[in-house]
Design a protein around this motif. Structure first.
Motif, PDB file in Angstrom:
ATOM      1  N   GLN A   1       0.850  -1.177   0.093  1.00 27.33           N
ATOM      2  CA  GLN A   1       0.296  -0.046  -0.075  1.00 27.33           C
ATOM      3  C   GLN A   1       0.764   1.376   0.089  1.00 27.33           C
ATOM      4  OE1 GLN A   1      -3.351  -0.038  -0.308  1.00 27.33           O
ATOM      5  NE2 GLN A   1      -3.815  -1.955   0.229  1.00 27.33           N
ATOM      6  N   PRO A   2       1.532   1.456  -1.187  1.00 21.04           N
ATOM      7  CA  PRO A   2       2.450   2.694  -1.306  1.00 21.04           C
ATOM      8  C   PRO A   2       1.375   4.066  -0.949  1.00 21.04           C
ATOM      9  CG  PRO A   2       2.165   2.053  -3.250  1.00 21.04           C
ATOM     10  CD  PRO A   2       1.364   0.875  -2.440  1.00 21.04           C
ATOM     11  N   VAL A   3       2.269   5.135  -0.533  1.00 17.21           N
ATOM     12  CA  VAL A   3       1.625   6.490  -0.125  1.00 17.21           C
ATOM     13  C   VAL A   3       2.324   7.427  -0.762  1.00 17.21           C
ATOM     14  CG1 VAL A   3       0.736   7.995   1.617  1.00 17.21           C
ATOM     15  CG2 VAL A   3       0.830   5.755   2.217  1.00 17.21           C
ATOM     16  N   TYR A   4       1.708   8.327  -1.587  1.00 15.51           N
ATOM     17  CA  TYR A   4       2.352   9.317  -2.423  1.00 15.51           C
ATOM     18  C   TYR A   4       1.966  10.899  -1.888  1.00 15.51           C
ATOM     19  CZ  TYR A   4       2.627   5.290  -5.854  1.00 15.51           C
ATOM     20  OH  TYR A   4       2.515   4.147  -6.223  1.00 15.51           O
ATOM     21  N   SER A   5       3.014  11.669  -2.344  1.00 16.64           N
ATOM     22  CA  SER A   5       2.930  13.119  -1.705  1.00 16.64           C
ATOM     23  C   SER A   5       3.213  14.203  -2.748  1.00 16.64           C
ATOM     24  CB  SER A   5       3.611  13.380  -0.741  1.00 16.64           C
ATOM     25  OG  SER A   5       5.031  13.424  -0.805  1.00 16.64           O
ATOM     26  N   VAL A   6       2.618  15.281  -2.800  1.00 16.74           N
ATOM     27  CA  VAL A   6       2.887  16.526  -3.664  1.00 16.74           C
ATOM     28  C   VAL A   6       2.911  17.849  -2.872  1.00 16.74           C
ATOM     29  CG1 VAL A   6       0.593  16.751  -4.647  1.00 16.74           C
ATOM     30  CG2 VAL A   6       2.609  17.500  -6.084  1.00 16.74           C
ATOM     31  N   ARG A   7       3.787  18.594  -3.027  1.00 20.29           N
ATOM     32  CA  ARG A   7       4.030  19.817  -2.474  1.00 20.29           C
ATOM     33  C   ARG A   7       3.370  20.974  -3.285  1.00 20.29           C
ATOM     34  NH1 ARG A   7       4.840  21.945   3.073  1.00 20.29           N
ATOM     35  NH2 ARG A   7       5.602  23.744   2.904  1.00 20.29           N
ATOM     36  N   LEU A   8       2.405  21.484  -2.760  1.00 20.11           N
ATOM     37  CA  LEU A   8       1.745  22.645  -3.509  1.00 20.11           C
ATOM     38  C   LEU A   8       1.792  23.986  -2.709  1.00 20.11           C
ATOM     39  CD1 LEU A   8      -1.137  20.810  -5.313  1.00 20.11           C
ATOM     40  CD2 LEU A   8       1.086  21.355  -6.274  1.00 20.11           C
ATOM     41  N   GLY A   9       2.433  24.848  -2.746  1.00 20.89           N
ATOM     42  CA  GLY A   9       2.439  26.057  -2.043  1.00 20.89           C
ATOM     43  C   GLY A   9       3.040  25.647  -0.631  1.00 20.89           C
ATOM     44  N   GLU A  10       2.240  26.049   0.302  1.00 18.13           N
ATOM     45  CA  GLU A  10       2.559  25.776   1.622  1.00 18.13           C
ATOM     46  C   GLU A  10       2.143  24.508   2.216  1.00 18.13           C
ATOM     47  OE1 GLU A  10       4.646  27.791   3.370  1.00 18.13           O
ATOM     48  OE2 GLU A  10       4.982  28.898   1.381  1.00 18.13           O
ATOM     49  N   ARG A  11       1.504  23.644   1.315  1.00 17.99           N
ATOM     50  CA  ARG A  11       0.774  22.549   1.904  1.00 17.99           C
ATOM     51  C   ARG A  11       1.400  21.220   1.111  1.00 17.99           C
ATOM     52  NH1 ARG A  11      -5.463  24.412   2.799  1.00 17.99           N
ATOM     53  NH2 ARG A  11      -5.045  25.438   4.413  1.00 17.99           N
ATOM     54  N   THR A  12       1.514  19.936   1.952  1.00 13.18           N
ATOM     55  CA  THR A  12       1.722  18.825   1.369  1.00 13.18           C
ATOM     56  C   THR A  12       0.674  18.056   1.339  1.00 13.18           C
ATOM     57  OG1 THR A  12       3.940  18.897   2.106  1.00 13.18           O
ATOM     58  CG2 THR A  12       3.241  16.695   1.271  1.00 13.18           C
ATOM     59  N   HIS A  13       0.053  17.244   0.396  1.00 15.58           N
ATOM     60  CA  HIS A  13      -0.947  16.554   0.270  1.00 15.58           C
ATOM     61  C   HIS A  13      -0.301  14.988  -0.144  1.00 15.58           C
ATOM     62  CE1 HIS A  13      -3.614  20.209  -0.674  1.00 15.58           C
ATOM     63  NE2 HIS A  13      -2.472  20.549  -1.167  1.00 15.58           N
ATOM     64  N   THR A  14      -1.184  14.144   0.463  1.00 12.26           N
ATOM     65  CA  THR A  14      -0.803  12.903   0.234  1.00 12.26           C
ATOM     66  C   THR A  14      -2.151  11.822  -0.196  1.00 12.26           C
ATOM     67  OG1 THR A  14      -1.379  12.414   2.509  1.00 12.26           O
ATOM     68  CG2 THR A  14       1.021  12.859   2.162  1.00 12.26           C
ATOM     69  N   ALA A  15      -1.783  10.914  -0.748  1.00 13.10           N
ATOM     70  CA  ALA A  15      -3.013  10.092  -1.406  1.00 13.10           C
ATOM     71  C   ALA A  15      -2.305   8.542  -1.571  1.00 13.10           C
ATOM     72  CB  ALA A  15      -3.548  10.575  -2.635  1.00 13.10           C
ATOM     73  N   ALA A  16      -3.273   7.659  -1.551  1.00 14.00           N
ATOM     74  CA  ALA A  16      -2.830   6.589  -1.996  1.00 14.00           C
ATOM     75  C   ALA A  16      -2.609   6.171  -3.349  1.00 14.00           C
ATOM     76  CB  ALA A  16      -3.729   4.960  -1.266  1.00 14.00           C
ATOM     77  N   ASP A  17      -3.239   7.004  -4.170  1.00 13.69           N
ATOM     78  CA  ASP A  17      -3.209   6.973  -5.673  1.00 13.69           C
ATOM     79  C   ASP A  17      -2.489   8.213  -6.191  1.00 13.69           C
ATOM     80  OD1 ASP A  17      -3.707   6.931  -8.528  1.00 13.69           O
ATOM     81  OD2 ASP A  17      -5.642   5.928  -8.435  1.00 13.69           O
ATOM     82  N   PRO A  18      -1.523   8.221  -6.864  1.00 15.12           N
ATOM     83  CA  PRO A  18      -0.664   9.317  -7.106  1.00 15.12           C
ATOM     84  C   PRO A  18      -1.604  10.302  -8.419  1.00 15.12           C
ATOM     85  CG  PRO A  18       0.537   7.574  -8.141  1.00 15.12           C
ATOM     86  CD  PRO A  18      -0.842   7.042  -7.346  1.00 15.12           C
ATOM     87  N   ARG A  19      -2.203   9.375  -8.922  1.00 15.98           N
ATOM     88  CA  ARG A  19      -3.164  10.172 -10.050  1.00 15.98           C
ATOM     89  C   ARG A  19      -4.131  11.146  -9.470  1.00 15.98           C
ATOM     90  NH1 ARG A  19      -5.061   4.525 -12.747  1.00 15.98           N
ATOM     91  NH2 ARG A  19      -5.679   4.346 -10.718  1.00 15.98           N
ATOM     92  N   VAL A  20      -4.429  10.765  -8.358  1.00 15.00           N
ATOM     93  CA  VAL A  20      -5.444  11.813  -7.619  1.00 15.00           C
ATOM     94  C   VAL A  20      -4.659  13.187  -7.335  1.00 15.00           C
ATOM     95  CG1 VAL A  20      -6.575  12.301  -5.345  1.00 15.00           C
ATOM     96  CG2 VAL A  20      -6.876  10.189  -6.411  1.00 15.00           C
ATOM     97  N   LEU A  21      -3.378  13.013  -6.932  1.00 12.69           N
ATOM     98  CA  LEU A  21      -2.775  14.329  -6.635  1.00 12.69           C
ATOM     99  C   LEU A  21      -2.392  15.058  -7.885  1.00 12.69           C
ATOM    100  CD1 LEU A  21       0.245  12.647  -4.121  1.00 12.69           C
ATOM    101  CD2 LEU A  21      -2.066  13.976  -3.594  1.00 12.69           C
TER     102      LEU A  21
END
Length: 474
Positions: A32-52
């Motif tokens: 169950q990998p987890v992915y992240s993206v940094r947008l501005g001042e916030r880091t968003h995480t999801a189990a599906d990178p396509r969501v990010l």
């Protein structure tokens, strides 16, 4: 990992995507990998990178370093993803050598106990489950342990057609031994061609091994009967399967100029070392220094692993297991509404194996020595002792056969016009792959087909992305 082991939380803001977070220790197997993206001042995480990448402001381009990794490994390695700016959270590296005095007979009994416990834990209260049965030791042992635990097993094996169906006889022997029917799942060129696009659409990241689409076909067949499927994935990585022997031989006889990193990369048989031949000058500039060895060093040079065999096992568990086999397994099963279970991907079992001496894994020329001993009494001796063959997916014949629909699919997806427009790959090099004369020094015909398949799957996956990826080299 059972669903009960995960909880769902919100990260970043109320509009951020849901994130799968383990209740206890992180999953070292990458199920169950987890992915992240940094947008501005916030880091968003999801189990599906396509969501990010669908978030407002998320980059739309391709990560050139991840693309290079895919060409070397057939999957984006490490924390890389093909989505620019989206990273995979690295799995922990808990494997440490903990030598403990143990005699072999006691180790066999402990292994049998740990495997049975892993199967029982993943089985839970279910009674009707599927097993992807290759005919090899690992999946056959899982099927036998499930049957012993009281499960009603439904066995599914791939049928590539003659002359590539030699493993079917061994799967049939296992089915007969367990007294269960065997479901033969057709994986001929037309079947595979029809499943190309849905397979690509099911994957969070591209996986370029030719077995990927046949695994999708297994799930398609299994969903008619069961909701949970078991497999033997992870057994080779955990118990020092056949791929370990060439590395140990290279270490012993490599001579002057030998590089452990280069030898390990060579086991993938993809494009490492041939980048300048495959890629355009613009692509080479975008990729930069191209240090593929950086993805290997955390495992091959890990502290606490002085024994070479255990270092190779740790590298295989991470690179071939957690970053390739496990997420691919989970995603292809989920595409059909199935839960995937791999009893060899068990933390207690894995940690225990690093207490054992190296000759429990490789004894002379026989790999998986201890596992074979543990299987005695559960499987026919002829199956336990037969040489490892592996799943011989006929990718070369699929992609170069004159009457194969996959030949024309490759011609369409990898056309010179498209490749010139993308500016990543040299059209003449890809054309040589399609003709079968890419590397005059290659002695195994299957390797050219595997390379061509990796490029085809990359393009299929790219075409499946919504919104579309920006392929341009910036």
């Amino acid at each position: 990992m059972p669903e009960a082991a995960w909880k769902w939380t919100i990260s970043g803001s109320t509009s951020a995507p849901a994130r799968a977070v383990p209740d206890e220790a992180p999953d070292p197997f990458g199920v169950q990998p987890v992915y992240s993206v940094r947008l501005g001042e916030r880091t968003h995480t999801a189990a599906d990178p396509r969501v990010l990448r669908r978030l407002p402001g998320a980059p739309r381009g391709v990560d050139a370093a991840a693309l290079h990794g895919y060409l070397c490994f057939s999957h984006p390695p490490g924390s890389q993803t093909l989505f620019d700016g989206v990273a995979r959270m690295p799995e922990p590296a808990p494997w440490r050598e903990r030598p403990a005095p143990v005699d072999e007979d006691s180790a066999v009994r402990t292994l049998q106990t740990l495997l049975a416990a892993s199967v029982q834990r993943m089985l839970g209260t279910e009674r009707d489950v599927g097993v992807y049965l290759s005919g090899g030791l690992d999946s056959s042992l899982v099927a036998a342990l499930l049957a012993r635990a009281g499960a009603r097993v439904h066995l599914f094996s791939l049928d590539f057609g003659p002359p590539w169906d030699t493993e079917l006889e061994h799967a049939q022997a296992v089915a007969a031994h367990l007294g269960r029917p065997l479901h033969r799942v057709r994986a001929r060129p037309r079947d595979v061609s029809r499943a190309l696009q849905p397979t690509a659409a099911a994957l969070h990241q591209p996986f370029g091994d030719p077995v990927t689409v046949p695994l999708y076909l297994l799930g398609q067949a299994a969903r008619e009967t069961v909701s949970t499927v078991f497999n033997g994935e992870g057994g080779d990585q955990l118990f020092g399967g056949w791929a370990t022997k060439p590395m140990l031989a290279a270490e012993a006889y490599g001579g002057a100029g030998y590089s452990r990193e280069a030898a390990y990369l060579a086991t993938y048989h993809r494009f490492h070392g041939a980048e300048a031949q495959l890629l355009t000058p613009a692509a080479m500039e975008a990729i930069g220094t191209r240090d593929a060895g950086a993805w290997l060093r955390p495992a091959l040079d890990a502290d606490g692993l002085p024994t070479l065999l255990h270092r190779l096992r740790a590298a295989n568990i991470r690179l071939k297991g957690a970053q390739n086999i496990a997420p691919r397994m989970t995603q292809l099963a989920a595409a059909h509404g199935l839960q995937a279970r791999a009893p060899f991907m068990d933390r207690a079992l894995a940690e225990w194996t690093f207490t054992l001496p190296a000759d429990f894994f490789l004894r002379g020329t026989s790999e998986k020595h201890l596992l074979k001993r543990a299987a005695k009494g559960l499987l026919p001796p002829a199956l336990i002792d037969r040489p490892k063959r592996g799943m011989g997916v006929p990718a070369t014949e699929w992609l170069r056969g004159w009457l194969s629909p996959l030949r024309w699919e490759a011609a369409r997806r990898l056309s010179p016009r498209r490749l010139r427009r993308e500016e990543w790959f040299r059209p003449e090099s890809v054309a040589a792959l399609r003709r079968g004369d890419d590397d005059p020094g290659e002695t195994r015909r299957r390797r050219g087909g595997e390379k061509l398949w990796a490029l085809l799957m990359l393009h299929l996956w790219m075409d499946a992305q919504d919104p579309p990826l920006d392929w341009r080299i910036s």
